[in-house]
Design an enzyme around this catalytic site. Sequence first.
Site: not given
Ligand code: ADP
Length: 501
Positions: A169-170, A194, A247-248, A269-270, A303, A401
Site C-alpha cells: 500500500w505504501n 494490490p 512487502g514484508s 523486495e522486502l 522500505c 523496521e
Molecule cells: P505490509 O506489512 O507492508 O502490509 P504485507 O507483506 O502484509 O506487508 O503485504 C504486502 C502485500 O502482500 C499486500 O498486497 C498483501 O495483501 C499481500 N499479502 C499479505 N499476506 C500474504 C500472503 N500470505 N500471501 C500472499 N500475499 C500476501
Amino acid sequence: MFRRLSVLRVSKMRSISTLLQSKALVNGSWIEASNKDTFAVCNPANGEVIGKVPNMGVEDAQLAINAAKQAYESKEWRSLTAKDRSNLLKKWHKLIEANTQEIAEIMTAESGKPINESKGEVLYGNAFVEWFAEEARRIYGEVVPSGTANREVIVMKQPIGVAALITPWNFPLAMITRKAGAALAAGCTVVVKPSEDTPLTALAVAKLAEDAGIPKGVINVITTNKAAPIGALFCQSPDVRGISFTGSTQVGKLLFRDSAQGIKRVCLELGGNAPFIVFDSANVEKAVDGAMASKFRNCGQTCVSANRFFVQEGVYDKFVTQLKQRVEALKIGDGKSCDVQIGPLINQMQFDKVSGFVEDARSKKANIIVGGKGLSDLGSLFYAPTIVTDVPATAQLYTEEVFGPVVSIIKFKDEAEAVHKANDTQRGLAGYFYSENLQQVFRVAKRLEVGMVGVNEGIISAPEAPFGGVKESGVGREGSHHGIDDYVDIKYICMGNLKYD
Ligand code: ADP
C-alpha cells in the site's frame, strides 16, 4: 453504490468518477467476486469509506490466471513485436500522465499520502512505464563465437509467461508499474494483486491500461482482503511462471518457500533497516536535508526510509539541533491539503506498531526529544513526528523496521564502529551516509552491506537505477535494464551441421 469522499467531489468529478472503479479487471471485463462479496476501502485520515471493491477468492484468482495464460498464448499478444509492445506502454504512460491529478487524489484518499507526494508518485511510478517502453526494444540476445566448426551458438531472451504481482500500500501505483512495465515489455502477461488498503489506485491505472489498448487478459487485477490463499494459489499454479512481491519480509519468506515447489522465478523486495550515517566530515546542512527527505516521505512508510541514524561525536549536537527545528516545523494533517507534509499512518496495526516501538525505547531509557505520541485531535491514525536519541541496540526502534515518522539517533566515535553497527542487521536494502572525504566515501560505500547506497543523498530511487536488496531484504532487481531479467528466460539455440565450406 458507495459514498465518495468530498476530496473526490470537489474537482474534476467526471474524470475521477470514470477512474474510480468498484469492480476488478479479469480478461478485459470488470467483474464482481464470484460470491458477490465486497470490502470497504477507507481513508486513513478520517475513516470515511471511499469505495467498495470485490473481495475475491481463489476461484476468481484462478479465472485471472486462466485469462493471463490465454492472453499470453493469444495471437493478439504473441504476434506483437517489441516495438508494438513499446508503443502500447507509451500510450499507457501518456494516459497516466494526463490523469496525474485524478490518480493522485484517489491515492491520497486511500493511502493518506500528502497530495504533493501522491503527484510525485504518479510521476515516479509512470517513469517506469516510460523506461520499460524504451527497454522493450533492447532485450537483446547474443551470438557467441562457437568452439565447434559448423556450429553457431545463439542466445535469446524469451518471456517467462504469466507473472503474478503482489504489491503493498505504501506506493500504490509505482510498485505496480515497476513490475508490470517490465513484465509487459518482456512479453509476459500479469495478474496483479494490490494491497487491500489501496486497491483503487491499482484499478484506476488498470482502467488506463485498458484505454491504452493493451489487449484483454494481458493485465488482470484482482482485489481481496484474503491474500494468503491467493498467494498460495500463485505459488502452486503451474501456469504462473514468476512471482514478484513487494512487502514484508515475513510474507516474502513464505512466498519464497512455497514457490520452490514449482521452481518459479521469484523477485522479492522486502523490508529494510536502513542506516543513515553522518560523519564528522559531512556537510551537516545537507545531511539534515537528506534526513528529512529520507525519513519523512510518506510519513516514514517506505522500505528505503532511513531507520537508524548514526551520528559522529563531532557533529552530533549540530545535527540533532538542526533536525529538531525542522521536525518541529512539519505540517501534519489530512493529505488532501496542499501544505500538509505528514499524513496519517495507513492503519491501526501500523499505528500500534509505531507507538509500541517508541514506548519500548522509552522503557529502555532512550530520550524522546520531540513527539513520541499519537495526535488524536487530528484523527486516530496520526502519530507525531518524533526524534529519539540514545537508542540502545536492544530497542525495537534499532532492530526492526519502524515504518513511521520516528528518527532514532545513535552517537558513534569512529568509522569502523559506524560501519559495524550499520551492518549489524539481517536486512540490507538501502543505506545512506554523508561525508565530504573522498577516501571515506569509497571505503564506506563498498563496505555497507546493502543493495543501494545514497552518498550525500537521501532519496535515490530512479527508473534507470537497479532497486533491490541483499541479505533478507530480497532477491532480484527492479527498474534499470536488470528489471527485465526476472521476466525472461534465456534460451540457447545450437545451430548445428552448418555448411560453410
Ligand atoms: P505490509 O506489512 O507492508 O502490509 P504485507 O507483506 O502484509 O506487508 O503485504 C504486502 C502485500 O502482500 C499486500 O498486497 C498483501 O495483501 C499481500 N499479502 C499479505 N499476506 C500474504 C500472503 N500470505 N500471501 C500472499 N500475499 C500476501
